[in-house]
Scaffold this motif. Structure first.
Motif, PDB file in Angstrom:
ATOM      1  N   THR A  48      37.707  58.015  35.018  1.00  0.00           N
ATOM      2  CA  THR A  48      39.131  58.161  35.321  1.00  0.00           C
ATOM      3  C   THR A  48      39.401  59.560  35.839  1.00  0.00           C
ATOM      4  O   THR A  48      39.048  60.539  35.184  1.00  0.00           O
ATOM      5  CB  THR A  48      39.990  57.904  34.060  1.00  0.00           C
ATOM      6  OG1 THR A  48      39.689  56.614  33.555  1.00  0.00           O
ATOM      7  CG2 THR A  48      41.472  58.003  34.382  1.00  0.00           C
ATOM      8  N   ASN A  91      43.628  57.145  37.683  1.00  0.00           N
ATOM      9  CA  ASN A  91      42.980  56.081  38.441  1.00  0.00           C
ATOM     10  C   ASN A  91      41.585  55.890  37.868  1.00  0.00           C
ATOM     11  O   ASN A  91      40.819  56.843  37.749  1.00  0.00           O
ATOM     12  CB  ASN A  91      42.924  56.457  39.924  1.00  0.00           C
ATOM     13  CG  ASN A  91      42.491  55.317  40.805  1.00  0.00           C
ATOM     14  OD1 ASN A  91      41.829  54.393  40.357  1.00  0.00           O
ATOM     15  ND2 ASN A  91      42.854  55.381  42.063  1.00  0.00           N
ATOM     16  N   ASP A 128      37.845  53.805  37.828  1.00  0.00           N
ATOM     17  CA  ASP A 128      36.824  52.946  38.418  1.00  0.00           C
ATOM     18  C   ASP A 128      35.767  52.710  37.339  1.00  0.00           C
ATOM     19  O   ASP A 128      35.440  53.611  36.562  1.00  0.00           O
ATOM     20  CB  ASP A 128      36.168  53.595  39.635  1.00  0.00           C
ATOM     21  CG  ASP A 128      37.090  53.648  40.845  1.00  0.00           C
ATOM     22  OD1 ASP A 128      38.161  53.017  40.815  1.00  0.00           O
ATOM     23  OD2 ASP A 128      36.728  54.323  41.826  1.00  0.00           O
ATOM     24  N   ASP A 169      33.443  48.973  40.297  1.00  0.00           N
ATOM     25  CA  ASP A 169      34.586  48.064  40.301  1.00  0.00           C
ATOM     26  C   ASP A 169      35.849  48.910  40.142  1.00  0.00           C
ATOM     27  O   ASP A 169      35.987  49.644  39.173  1.00  0.00           O
ATOM     28  CB  ASP A 169      34.452  47.062  39.146  1.00  0.00           C
ATOM     29  CG  ASP A 169      35.614  46.097  39.051  1.00  0.00           C
ATOM     30  OD1 ASP A 169      36.392  45.983  40.026  1.00  0.00           O
ATOM     31  OD2 ASP A 169      35.741  45.446  38.004  1.00  0.00           O
ATOM     32  N   SER A 170      36.752  48.769  41.094  1.00  0.00           N
ATOM     33  CA  SER A 170      37.972  49.580  41.041  1.00  0.00           C
ATOM     34  C   SER A 170      39.043  48.969  40.150  1.00  0.00           C
ATOM     35  O   SER A 170      40.052  49.607  39.878  1.00  0.00           O
ATOM     36  CB  SER A 170      38.529  49.785  42.450  1.00  0.00           C
ATOM     37  OG  SER A 170      38.919  48.544  42.999  1.00  0.00           O
ATOM     38  N   GLY A 171      38.843  47.762  39.702  1.00  0.00           N
ATOM     39  CA  GLY A 171      39.835  47.130  38.825  1.00  0.00           C
ATOM     40  C   GLY A 171      41.118  46.809  39.554  1.00  0.00           C
ATOM     41  O   GLY A 171      41.114  46.459  40.728  1.00  0.00           O
ATOM     42  N   ASP A 172      42.241  46.967  38.860  1.00  0.00           N
ATOM     43  CA  ASP A 172      43.547  46.608  39.430  1.00  0.00           C
ATOM     44  C   ASP A 172      44.125  47.691  40.336  1.00  0.00           C
ATOM     45  O   ASP A 172      44.966  47.416  41.171  1.00  0.00           O
ATOM     46  CB  ASP A 172      44.551  46.314  38.301  1.00  0.00           C
ATOM     47  CG  ASP A 172      44.133  45.109  37.488  1.00  0.00           C
ATOM     48  OD1 ASP A 172      43.435  44.238  38.037  1.00  0.00           O
ATOM     49  OD2 ASP A 172      44.503  45.046  36.299  1.00  0.00           O
ATOM     50  N   ASP A 173      43.688  48.929  40.149  1.00  0.00           N
ATOM     51  CA  ASP A 173      44.223  50.002  40.995  1.00  0.00           C
ATOM     52  C   ASP A 173      43.274  50.259  42.172  1.00  0.00           C
ATOM     53  O   ASP A 173      42.175  49.728  42.248  1.00  0.00           O
ATOM     54  CB  ASP A 173      44.473  51.279  40.192  1.00  0.00           C
ATOM     55  CG  ASP A 173      43.248  51.735  39.409  1.00  0.00           C
ATOM     56  OD1 ASP A 173      42.171  51.140  39.566  1.00  0.00           O
ATOM     57  OD2 ASP A 173      43.374  52.698  38.641  1.00  0.00           O
ATOM     58  N   GLU A 174      43.699  51.078  43.087  1.00  0.00           N
ATOM     59  CA  GLU A 174      42.900  51.399  44.266  1.00  0.00           C
ATOM     60  C   GLU A 174      41.702  52.248  43.863  1.00  0.00           C
ATOM     61  O   GLU A 174      41.806  53.124  43.002  1.00  0.00           O
ATOM     62  CB  GLU A 174      43.778  52.163  45.266  1.00  0.00           C
ATOM     63  CG  GLU A 174      43.093  52.446  46.575  1.00  0.00           C
ATOM     64  CD  GLU A 174      44.032  53.133  47.545  1.00  0.00           C
ATOM     65  OE1 GLU A 174      43.560  54.055  48.220  1.00  0.00           O
ATOM     66  OE2 GLU A 174      45.212  52.750  47.613  1.00  0.00           O
TER      67      GLU A 174
END
Length: 178
Positions: A92, A115, A117, A148-153
């Motif tokens: 993060t 953010n 990842d 994997d960036s998940g739900d955010d950019e």
């Protein structure tokens, strides 16, 4: 009389305790043991320039423990699991204080948004005998990375695996560009 007897017992116990250790029972700090994975961060726009992520947090979700918290360095060293062929960490940037409320800042444009990842490292493992005191160390081979960036950019835009073998900590193994 009791004081002398007590001193004799304590000295005897101390001699007995420390005489059992031999020089080869202690693993010297200078001995190479299982290496840490070295990751170096670079500027995506100027790939030759190192760049320190702002308030980087590295979190082991499986163990619910923080390895690094809000560091601002261009290079980090993290452990890989020695008894499994994969390790997963959440990276993060712009991490807030642990007790800080995510919604506390509202719409303040000066507040950096965290953010995250997820980085999943996969590898092979080989145990190598070091010596009697240090026992074994693990050498990692065929290092791979999935992000994997998940739900955010995604904040990590690219990466390069510089060394697929993790045998020591002399050079960085992965370059991350953001």
């Amino acid at each position: 009389m009791n004081k002398i007897f007590l001193k004799i017992i304590l000295v005897s116990f101390g001699i007995f305790l420390f005489s059992g250790c031999q020089r080869d029972d202690l693993c010297p700090a200078s001995t190479d043991t299982t290496p840490l994975l070295i990751i170096k961060f670079f500027d995506i726009e100027e790939p030759e320039e190192t760049r320190s992520p702002t308030n980087l947090r590295v979190w082991d979700q499986e163990r619910d423990s923080i390895l690094l918290n809000r560091v601002n360095v261009d290079s980090i060293a993290i452990p890989l699991k020695t008894f499994e062929d994969n390790t997963e960490y959440a990276f993060t940037i712009n991490a807030r204080e642990i007790d800080e409320d995510e919604d506390e800042d509202g719409d303040d444009p000066n507040i950096l948004i965290p953010n995250t990842d997820i980085l999943r490292f996969t590898y092979g493992r080989e145990q190598v005998y070091v010596n009697r005191a240090c026992a074994y160390k693990v050498i990692y081979s065929d290092l791979r990375l999935n992000i994997d960036s998940g739900d955010d950019e995604a904040w990590i835009q690219n990466y390069t695996i510089e060394q697929t073998e993790v045998e020591d900590e002399t050079n960085h193994h992965i370059s991350i560009f953001y």
